[in-house]
Design a protein around this motif. Structure first.
Motif, PDB file in Angstrom:
ATOM      1  N   GLY A   1       0.824  -1.205   0.000  1.00  0.00           N
ATOM      2  CA  GLY A   1       0.000   0.000   0.000  1.00  0.00           C
ATOM      3  C   GLY A   1       0.858   1.254   0.000  1.00  0.00           C
ATOM      4  O   GLY A   1       2.082   1.194   0.213  1.00  0.00           O
ATOM      5  N   GLN A   2       0.202   2.387  -0.212  1.00  0.00           N
ATOM      6  CA  GLN A   2       0.957   3.639  -0.244  1.00  0.00           C
ATOM      7  C   GLN A   2       1.409   4.017   1.178  1.00  0.00           C
ATOM      8  O   GLN A   2       0.894   3.469   2.165  1.00  0.00           O
ATOM      9  N   THR A   3       2.324   4.922   1.243  1.00  0.00           N
ATOM     10  CA  THR A   3       2.833   5.396   2.535  1.00  0.00           C
ATOM     11  C   THR A   3       1.673   5.941   3.366  1.00  0.00           C
ATOM     12  O   THR A   3       0.832   6.675   2.846  1.00  0.00           O
ATOM     13  N   GLY A   4       1.646   5.568   4.622  1.00  0.00           N
ATOM     14  CA  GLY A   4       0.627   6.077   5.535  1.00  0.00           C
ATOM     15  C   GLY A   4      -0.692   5.327   5.447  1.00  0.00           C
ATOM     16  O   GLY A   4      -1.663   5.708   6.104  1.00  0.00           O
ATOM     17  N   SER A   5      -0.746   4.221   4.680  1.00  0.00           N
ATOM     18  CA  SER A   5      -2.020   3.508   4.561  1.00  0.00           C
ATOM     19  C   SER A   5      -2.206   2.472   5.666  1.00  0.00           C
ATOM     20  O   SER A   5      -3.263   1.853   5.771  1.00  0.00           O
ATOM     21  N   GLY A   6      -1.173   2.266   6.525  1.00  0.00           N
ATOM     22  CA  GLY A   6      -1.324   1.372   7.682  1.00  0.00           C
ATOM     23  C   GLY A   6      -0.600   0.046   7.551  1.00  0.00           C
ATOM     24  O   GLY A   6      -0.914  -0.903   8.259  1.00  0.00           O
ATOM     25  N   LYS A   7       0.411  -0.035   6.705  1.00  0.00           N
ATOM     26  CA  LYS A   7       1.148  -1.307   6.524  1.00  0.00           C
ATOM     27  C   LYS A   7       1.863  -1.681   7.820  1.00  0.00           C
ATOM     28  O   LYS A   7       1.732  -2.796   8.321  1.00  0.00           O
ATOM     29  N   THR A   8       2.617  -0.713   8.354  1.00  0.00           N
ATOM     30  CA  THR A   8       3.380  -0.987   9.582  1.00  0.00           C
ATOM     31  C   THR A   8       2.422  -1.230  10.739  1.00  0.00           C
ATOM     32  O   THR A   8       2.673  -2.069  11.607  1.00  0.00           O
ATOM     33  N   TYR A   9       1.305  -0.511  10.765  1.00  0.00           N
ATOM     34  CA  TYR A   9       0.316  -0.696  11.830  1.00  0.00           C
ATOM     35  C   TYR A   9      -0.187  -2.144  11.805  1.00  0.00           C
ATOM     36  O   TYR A   9      -0.276  -2.795  12.836  1.00  0.00           O
TER      37      TYR A   9
ATOM     38  N   GLY B   1       2.163  -3.162  14.426  1.00  0.00           N
ATOM     39  CA  GLY B   1       1.209  -2.708  15.446  1.00  0.00           C
ATOM     40  C   GLY B   1       1.818  -1.652  16.323  1.00  0.00           C
ATOM     41  O   GLY B   1       2.842  -1.039  15.986  1.00  0.00           O
ATOM     42  N   MET B   2       1.183  -1.457  17.455  1.00  0.00           N
ATOM     43  CA  MET B   2       1.652  -0.397  18.350  1.00  0.00           C
ATOM     44  C   MET B   2       1.883  -1.018  19.723  1.00  0.00           C
ATOM     45  O   MET B   2       1.470  -2.138  19.981  1.00  0.00           O
ATOM     46  N   GLN B   3       2.506  -0.247  20.590  1.00  0.00           N
ATOM     47  CA  GLN B   3       2.758  -0.668  21.970  1.00  0.00           C
ATOM     48  C   GLN B   3       1.402  -1.006  22.625  1.00  0.00           C
ATOM     49  O   GLN B   3       0.490  -0.184  22.605  1.00  0.00           O
TER      50      GLN B   3
HETATM   51  N1  LIG Z   1      -6.303   0.413  11.242  1.00  0.00           N
HETATM   52  C1  LIG Z   1      -5.789   1.481  11.848  1.00  0.00           C
HETATM   53  N2  LIG Z   1      -6.278   1.910  13.000  1.00  0.00           N
HETATM   54  C2  LIG Z   1      -5.753   2.983  13.630  1.00  0.00           C
HETATM   55  N3  LIG Z   1      -4.699   3.697  13.174  1.00  0.00           N
HETATM   56  C3  LIG Z   1      -4.136   3.300  12.022  1.00  0.00           C
HETATM   57  C4  LIG Z   1      -4.643   2.182  11.306  1.00  0.00           C
HETATM   58  N4  LIG Z   1      -3.902   2.039  10.195  1.00  0.00           N
HETATM   59  C5  LIG Z   1      -2.938   3.016  10.225  1.00  0.00           C
HETATM   60  N5  LIG Z   1      -3.091   3.760  11.336  1.00  0.00           N
HETATM   61  C6  LIG Z   1      -2.292   4.917  11.678  1.00  0.00           C
HETATM   62  O1  LIG Z   1      -1.963   5.607  10.520  1.00  0.00           O
HETATM   63  C7  LIG Z   1      -0.645   6.089  10.541  1.00  0.00           C
HETATM   64  C8  LIG Z   1       0.159   5.559   9.368  1.00  0.00           C
HETATM   65  O2  LIG Z   1       0.212   4.165   9.474  1.00  0.00           O
HETATM   66  P1  LIG Z   1       1.531   3.347   9.141  1.00  0.00           P
HETATM   67  O3  LIG Z   1       2.736   4.038   9.645  1.00  0.00           O
HETATM   68  O4  LIG Z   1       1.288   1.977   9.592  1.00  0.00           O
HETATM   69  O5  LIG Z   1       1.529   3.430   7.587  1.00  0.00           O
HETATM   70  P2  LIG Z   1       2.524   2.755   6.585  1.00  0.00           P
HETATM   71  O6  LIG Z   1       1.756   2.365   5.406  1.00  0.00           O
HETATM   72  O7  LIG Z   1       3.295   1.710   7.277  1.00  0.00           O
HETATM   73  O8  LIG Z   1       3.498   3.918   6.253  1.00  0.00           O
HETATM   74  P3  LIG Z   1       5.015   3.808   5.796  1.00  0.00           P
HETATM   75  O9  LIG Z   1       4.986   3.252   4.380  1.00  0.00           O
HETATM   76  O10 LIG Z   1       5.505   5.203   5.825  1.00  0.00           O
HETATM   77  O11 LIG Z   1       5.707   2.887   6.726  1.00  0.00           O
HETATM   78  C9  LIG Z   1      -0.049   5.666  11.848  1.00  0.00           C
HETATM   79  O12 LIG Z   1      -0.152   6.713  12.780  1.00  0.00           O
HETATM   80  C10 LIG Z   1      -0.942   4.536  12.260  1.00  0.00           C
HETATM   81  O13 LIG Z   1      -1.004   4.460  13.658  1.00  0.00           O
END
Ligand SMILES: Nc1ncnc2c1ncn2[C@@H]1O[C@H](COP(=O)(O)OP(=O)(O)OP(=O)(O)O)[C@@H](O)[C@H]1O
Length: 739
Positions: A442-450, A454-456
C-alpha cells in the motif's frame, strides 16, 4: 541423677521385613502362574526364616537383661562413692576456713595485748611526770613564801632605817646594797620561777598529748574488742552453717542412695518380670521353633532347587515376553503406518482446503480517518462497503463508483485481533512445514506498519504470529520438539541488509546452497532462536535500532524499504523421527505510491524506480505462480529472489492491501486496489492455468488502464459485486472468469 533405660529388643512382628529381601521384586501378582507360585513359596520361606531368627534373638535377650542388672548395680556403687568423696572434700574445705579464721583471731588478740602494754607504759610515764611536776610546784610555792617573807623583812628594815638620822643613811645605803643583792636573788628566783612555769606548761602539754594518745589507744582497744566480738560471732555463724550444710548433705546423700536403691529395685523387678515373660514365651515358642526348623530345612532344600526352577521359568517367560514384544512391535508398526497415512491425509486435506481457498489470497484493510487527516477541512470518505458481502468494497473516484472484490475486506473499525483471526490458520500451517508469506502492500501512511508491527499494547501480525507459534508449539510439546528462530532483513534500493547483525550497513548476497538442493541462502545472515515474548521484543528492538541508525528519518526511510521478518519453525517428532521445517515471511513492503510520476528527482527518483521495479516484480511472480506458469521470474528483484523458496511449491501467500479512505488518496487507493484485484483475479481456473506470460504493468500503465475503463478492468468486479461473489460461491474459486 542419670535415668537408666533398659534397651529392650525390638518387638517381634513376624512379617515386618516382608517384601524387603532380595526376592522382594517378585512379590505381587505375576502374569505367569509358575513365577507366581515360586514367588509365593519364596515369601513363605522368608517369613519362616525370620521367625527362626526371632527365637534366637529372644535367647540372646535374657543374657542382655542380666548384663543390664549388673550394670545397674555397678552404677549405684559408683554413685555412693561419689557422694562420700564429695562429703570429705567439703569437710576439709570447711575445716581449713575455720582454722584460718582462728588464726586471724589469735593475731588480733596479740595485737590488742601489745597495744594495752604500750598504753600501760605511757600511763606510768605520765604518772611519774605528774609526780615530778607536783614536787616542783610545791618547792616553788615554798621558795616563793620564803622570798616573800625575806622581802617583807627587808622592807621593814628599810622603813625603820629611813626613819633614823644620817648615820642611819649609811645603813640605808648598806641596806640598799643588801637590797640590790636581794633584788638579784629575787630576779634569779623569778627567772627560775618562769622557767619552772614553762616546764610546767610543757609538761601539761605533754600530759595533754599523752592523755590524747591514751584516749586514742582506748578507742582502738574498744574497736579491736568489738572486731574480735564480730569475728567470734562470724566464726560461730560459719561453724553453725557448716554443720547445717554437712547435715543437709548427709540427708541428701541418704535420700539419693535410698532413691537409687528404690529405682534399682523397681527396675530389677521390671527386668525380672520381663525375664519371666521371655521365659514363658520361650517355652511356648519351643514347639513352634521345632516345626520351623523342620520347615526351614525343607525350605532350604527348595531354595537349593530354586535357581533351576527360576531358570526354567525365566526361559518360559523370556519366550512369552519375546512373543509379546513382537506383537507390540507389529502393532506399533501398524500404528506408525496408520499415523503416517493420517499425516499424509491431513496434509492432503489441508492442501485441498488451502487450494480451495486459494494458495494466494488477497485481503484489503482500509485504515480509519485520522485526526491529523482532518486539518480543519471536511474530509470525504471515499470508500464504502457492502453490508452483505465482506469481500467487496466500493471506491468513489472521479464521480464514478468502482467496485472491487477480494478475498476479505477489513473496514476501518476492524481490530488487530479481527485481522489476525483471519490469518492465523496460515501462520500455524508453517508448524506443519509449509512456507508462508504475508505481504503488507500500500501507499505510505495507509497502515502497513500498523498491521504488521502494530503499536505498543496493541501488537500487529508479527508479534501475534510468534505468540501463536509459541502456544501451538507448547501444545505439541509432548510429541514434537520445535525450534523457532528469526531473521530480520531490509531491502533498500535493491540492497539486502541484516537488521540483527553487528554491521547492519553491510550488503548481503543471496546464494544457492552448495548442497545442490536448489535452495537459496544468505551467507552471514544473523539468526536468533526465540523462546518467549521477551525474546521477540528484544529481537524487534535490535532490528528497530539498526533501522533507526541507518537513517535519520525512520518513517521516510521505512516507507522506501521493504522490511522482512523471517521466522523459521523446525520440528522433530520424538516418536517417529519425522522432521519438518516451515518458514513464515512477514513483509512490510515499501510505499507503493508513484513518486516517479510526480516529478521526483535524484535519490528520490532512484528509490521510486527501485520500489516500482521490486513491487512489479513481486506482482509478476505472484501472477506467474497463481497462473501456474512454467517460468516464474523470481530473479527479477532481490525481494522475490530472497522469498523464492517461500513463494513457490506448496507455499501460501497472503497479500494484505492497505488503503486510505481519504479523497486526496483516491488515486493511490485505486492503484493499490487494482494491483490487488489483478493478483486475485488470476484464479486457478482453466484459463489461468495456461502458461501465458502476463507481466504486471508498471505503475503508469496501470493508471492508464484504470482511466480507460475503471469499471471493467479488475476482473469483472464492476457494479455487481454481490452477484459475482454468489457466482464464485456456486462455481468455486477455480472457476472465476479469466483475465
Ligand atoms: N487500522 C488502523 N487503526 C488505527 N490507526 C491506524 C490504522 N492504520 C494506520 N493507522 C495509523 O496511521 C498512521 C500511518 O500508518 P503506518 O505508519 O502503519 O503506515 P505505513 O503504510 O506503514 O506507512 P510507511 O509506508 O511510511 O511505513 C499511523 O499513525 C498509524 O497508527
Amino acid at each position: 541423677m542419670q535415668a537408666f533405660q533398659l534397651e529392650l529388643p525390638p518387638p517381634l512382628t513376624g512379617g515386618r521385613f516382608f517384601g524387603v529381601g532380595k526376592y522382594s521384586y517378585l512379590v505381587g501378582a505375576h502374569p505367569l502362574p509358575m513365577i507366581q507360585k515360586m514367588v509365593e513359596s519364596m515369601s513363605q520361606l522368608q517369613k519362616e526364616e525370620l521367625q527362626v531368627q526371632d527365637k534366637e534373638h529372644r535367647k540372646g535377650c535374657r543374657g542382655l537383661l542380666y548384663q543390664q542388672v549388673e550394670n545397674l548395680q555397678e552404677k549405684v556403687f559408683i554413685h555412693a562413692e561419689e557422694v562420700n568423696k564429695l562429703r570429705s572434700e567439703e569437710n576439709a574445705l570447711l575445716q581449713e576456713s575455720l582454722s584460718q579464721l582462728q588464726l586471724e583471731v589469735a593475731e588480733k588478740n596479740a595485737q590488742i595485748l601489745k597495744q594495752e602494754l604500750e598504753v600501760q607504759q605511757k600511763m606510768d610515764c605520765l604518772n611519774e611526770v605528774e609526780q615530778r611536776l607536783n614536787d616542783s610546784l610545791r618547792e616553788r610555792a615554798k621558795a616563793k613564801e620564803r622570798f616573800n617573807f625575806r622581802l617583807w623583812e627587808s622592807q621593814q628594815t628599810i622603813a625603820s632605817l629611813k626613819a633614823q638620822p644620817p648615820q642611819i643613811k649609811y645603813i640605808v645605803k648598806r641596806v640598799e646594797v643588801e637590797s640590790s643583792k636581794l633584788k638579784e636573788a629575787l630576779n634569779e628566783a623569778q627567772s627560775q620561777n618562769r622557767s619552772l612555769e614553762e616546764q610546767v606548761g610543757m609538761q601539761s602539754q605533754v600530759l595533754k598529748e599523752m592523755e590524747q594518745q591514751l584516749q586514742d589507744s582506748r578507742n582502738i582497744s574498744t574497736w579491736l574488742r568489738s572486731q574480735i566480738q564480730k569475728y567470734e560471732s562470724e566464726v560461730e555463724r560459719v561453724h553453725r552453717e557448716m554443720v547445717e550444710v554437712v547435715q543437709t548433705m548427709k540427708d541428701e546423700k541418704n535420700r539419693a542412695i535410698e532413691d537409687a536403691f528404690m529405682q534399682a529395685q523397681t527396675e530389677m523387678k521390671a527386668v525380672h518380670e520381663n525375664l519371666a515373660g521371655v521365659r514363658t514365651n520361650l517355652l511356648t515358642l519351643q514347639p513352634a521353633l521345632r516345626t520351623l526348623t523342620n520347615d526351614y530345612n525343607s525350605l532350604k532344600r527348595q531354595v537349593r532347587d530354586f535357581p533351576l526352577m527360576l531358570q526354567r521359568a525365566l526361559q518360559t517367560t523370556r519366550a512369552e515376553i519375546g512373543e509379546v514384544v513382537e506383537e507390540v512391535r507389529n502393532t506399533n508398526h501398524e500404528l506408525l503406518c496408520k499415523y503416517r497415512r493420517e499425516l499424509q491425509l491431513r496434509k492432503k486435506y489441508h492442501n485441498e482446503l488451502v487450494r480451495l481457498k486459494g494458495n494466494i489470497r488477497v485481503f484489503c484493510r482500509v485504515r480509519p480517518v485520522m485526526e491529523e487527516d482532518v486539518d480543519g477541512l471536511e474530509v470525504m470518505n471515499m470508500v464504502t462497503f457492502d453490508p452483505e458481502d465482506d469481500a467487496v468494497l466500493h471506491l468513489y473516484h472521479k464521480g464514478k463508483l468502482v467496485s472491487f472484490e477480494l478475498d476479505k475486506v477489513f473496514p476501518p473499525e476492524a481490530t488487530q485481533q479481527d485481522v489476525f483471526q483471519e490469518v492465523q490458520d496460515l501462520i500455524t500451517s508453517c508448524i506443519d512445514g509449509y512456507n508462508v508469506c504475508i505481504f503488507a502492500y500500500g501507499q505510505t501512511g495507509s497502515g502497513k506498519t500498523y498491521t504488521m508491527e502494530g503499536m505498543q499494547g496493541n501488537p500487529g501480525i508479527n508479534q501475534r504470529a510468534l505468540q501463536l507459534l509459541f502456544a501451538e508449539v507448547a501444545e505439541k510439546a509432548l510429541d514434537w520438539e520445535y525450534t523457532i528462530s528469526v531473521n530480520m532483513v531490509e531491502i533498500y534500493n535493491e540492497a539486502l541488509r541484516d537488521l540483527l547483525g553487528k554491521e547492519p550497513h553491510g550488503k548481503l548476497d543471496i546464494k544457492l546452497c552448495p548442497d545442490g538442493s536448489g535452495h537459496l541462502y544468505v551467507p552471514g545472515l544473523t539468526e536468533f532462536t526465540v523462546k518467549s515474548v521477551e525474546d521477540i521484543n528484544r529481537v524487534f528492538e535490535i532490528g528497530h535500532m539498526n533501522r533507526v541508525t541507518e537513517c535519520t528519518n525512520l518513517n521516510e526511510h521505512s516507507s522506501r524499504s521493504h522490511a522482512l521478518l523471517i521466522v523459521t519453525v523446525s520440528g522433530v517428532d520424538s516418536s517417529t523421527g519425522i522432521r519438518t521445517t516451515g518458514k513464515l515471511n512477514l513483509v512490510d513492503l515499501a510505499g507503493s505510491e508513484r513518486v516517479g510520476k510526480s516529478g521526483a528527482e535524484g535519490s528520490r527518483l532512484r528509490e521510486a524506480q527501485y520500489i516500482n521495479k521490486s513491487l512489479s516484480a513481486l506482482g509478476d511472480v505472484i501472477y506467474a505462480l497463481r497462473s501456474r506458469q512454467n517460468h516464474v521470474p523470481f530473479r527479477n528483484s532481490k525481494l522475490t529472489y530472497l522469498l523464492q523458496d517461500s513463494l513457490s511449491g506448496e507455499s501460501k501467500t497472503l497479500m494484505m492491501v492497505q488503503v486510505s479512505p481519504l479523497e486526496k488518496n483516491t488515486g493511490e487507493t485505486l492503484y493499490s486496489l487494482k494491483f490487488a484485484q489483478r493478483v486475485r483475479s488470476v484464479e486457478l481456473g482453466p484459463m489461468a492455468k495456461k502458461t501465458e506470460v502476463v507481466s504486471f504493468p508498471p505503475a503508469d500503465q496501470m493508471e492508464l488502464d484504470s482511466r480507460s475503463s475503471p469499471n471493467s478492468s479488475p476482473g469483472a468486479s464492476s457494479g455487481r459485486p454481490g452477484s459475482l461473489r454468489k457466482k464464485l460461491q456456486i462455481s468455486g474459486r477455480g472457476k472465476s472468469p479469466p483475465l
